[in-house]
Design a protein around this motif. Structure first.
Motif, PDB file in Angstrom:
ATOM      1  N   GLN A 141       0.001   0.416  -7.546  1.00 24.05           N
ATOM      2  CA  GLN A 141       0.001   0.485  -6.205  1.00 24.05           C
ATOM      3  C   GLN A 141      -1.035   1.813  -5.102  1.00 24.05           C
ATOM      4  OE1 GLN A 141       3.960   0.656  -4.630  1.00 24.05           O
ATOM      5  NE2 GLN A 141       3.763  -1.882  -4.108  1.00 24.05           N
ATOM      6  N   TYR A 177       6.967  -5.542   1.175  1.00 29.23           N
ATOM      7  CA  TYR A 177       6.856  -4.760  -0.112  1.00 29.23           C
ATOM      8  C   TYR A 177       8.134  -3.441   0.626  1.00 29.23           C
ATOM      9  CZ  TYR A 177       4.327  -1.904   3.410  1.00 29.23           C
ATOM     10  OH  TYR A 177       3.397  -1.463   4.763  1.00 29.23           O
ATOM     11  N   CYS A 208       6.049 -12.665   0.532  1.00 33.69           N
ATOM     12  CA  CYS A 208       5.667 -11.967  -0.672  1.00 33.69           C
ATOM     13  C   CYS A 208       4.891 -10.809  -0.996  1.00 33.69           C
ATOM     14  CB  CYS A 208       4.887 -12.505  -0.954  1.00 33.69           C
ATOM     15  SG  CYS A 208       3.201 -12.696  -0.747  1.00 33.69           S
ATOM     16  N   ASN A 259       2.210  -5.765  -2.566  1.00 35.72           N
ATOM     17  CA  ASN A 259       2.822  -6.536  -3.689  1.00 35.72           C
ATOM     18  C   ASN A 259       2.638  -7.535  -4.049  1.00 35.72           C
ATOM     19  OD1 ASN A 259       5.895  -5.070  -2.298  1.00 35.72           O
ATOM     20  ND2 ASN A 259       5.988  -6.965  -1.527  1.00 35.72           N
ATOM     21  N   CYS A 260       1.340  -7.937  -3.749  1.00 37.11           N
ATOM     22  CA  CYS A 260       0.792  -9.446  -4.413  1.00 37.11           C
ATOM     23  C   CYS A 260      -0.574  -9.643  -4.417  1.00 37.11           C
ATOM     24  CB  CYS A 260       1.340 -10.814  -4.017  1.00 37.11           C
ATOM     25  SG  CYS A 260       0.884 -10.883  -2.106  1.00 37.11           S
TER      26      CYS A 260
END
Length: 289
Positions: free
Chosen positions: A64, A110, A107, A37-38
């Motif tokens: 990704q 995913y 966070c 994700n981050c």
């Protein structure tokens, strides 16, 4: 002006890529999907997948997609993706363990895409006649090799230990040569995921100690390296397990009273550091099942 800036950026990226490839011998570059994700995910994925002068991972947060550049003589795509999966990040080839994924920061969790791992024995057959033509012995051999390739390492270690008990430098060197051969023939991409990371940590030192022991008939030098070898074998067998209980034993006298350990298939102590001089010196400190 804008056009010139874009050209400079493209040139910089190409220069960086060339620099990375120059550092990594036999370099091959591939792009694969790795889920995350981050920025925290990016840091973990790239740090875990990369090994200095062997592999470099560059993960794009928006797409990704991970760009893998690696030395084909040392590693491969599967090994890199396994390492990444072990810290919680799925790819289209390997799923992260559920408990590891669940422990990721909120966070970083995913959306997981349901995937079924492909197995060699799940091949679709067109008819029963086609199935009858499969070479079953070949399929069985493949599975045995997958399950037993690390068992061969342990078996050769025990033979080496027995040679040291007999204080026979020639026999010990030959046994260590067999151990080194077994280590060098291990296919890392066939090792189960839970043992893969441990193997990667200990394999270089295992090779070094086995080489030293096989290159000499000096029993003292052989025993010195057997100390380090046994330490790494203990770490490995704790992760892999053996088919029968293994006893972790300790001699308090060796190495100027600092002591040394070894592994044995028998609970009865037979000391590889002193042989017949002090055959029963030592004790079992742990039983590994």
């Amino acid at each position: 002006m804008k056009s010139s800036f874009i050209k400079i950026m493209v040139a910089a990226v190409m220069l960086l890529s060339t620099s990375i490839n120059a550092q990594i011998k036999n370099a091959k570059t591939e792009t694969v999907k790795v889920y995350g994700n981050c920025g925290m995910c990016k840091t973990t994925i790239e740090k875990t997948g990369s090994i200095k002068k062997i592999a470099k991972v560059d993960w794009n947060q928006e797409t990704q997609m991970a760009t893998l550049t690696y030395d084909t003589s040392v590693t491969n795509q599967d090994e890199i993706l396994k390492r990444i999966a072990l810290v919680g990040y799925d790819s289209d080839k390997f799923l992260a363990p559920d408990d590891v994924y669940n422990n990721l920061h909120g966070c970083c969790q995913y959306d997981r895409v349901a995937k079924v791992p492909v197995k060699e024995d799940n091949k679709t057959t067109a008819s029963s006649e086609d199935h009858s033509n499969h070479n079953h012995s070949e399929m069985i051999t493949t599975e045995v090799q997958k399950d037993n390739q690390l068992k061969v390492i342990f078996d050769n270690y025990f033979l080496l230990k027995d040679a040291l008990i007999s204080s026979d430098g020639t026999k010990t060197a030959l046994a260590s040569k067999e151990l080194l051969t077994a280590i060098n023939t291990v296919k890392m991409d066939k090792i189960e995921m839970d043992a893969h990371m441990v193997w990667m940590k200990v394999v270089d030192q295992l090779k070094e100690d086995a080489e030293h022991i096989s290159d000499t008939k000096d029993i003292k030098h052989q025993r010195d390296h057997f100390t380090s070898l046994s330490k790494d074998m203990y770490t490995l067998i704790k992760a892999v397990k053996y088919e029968t209980p293994v006893y972790f034993q300790f001699c308090p006298m060796y190495n100027d009273g600092k002591g040394a350990n070894w592994l044995s298939k028998e609970n009865a102590v037979k000391n590889p550091y002193y042989g017949s001089m002090m055959l029963s010196c030592g004790k079992t400190v742990e039983t590994i099942k």
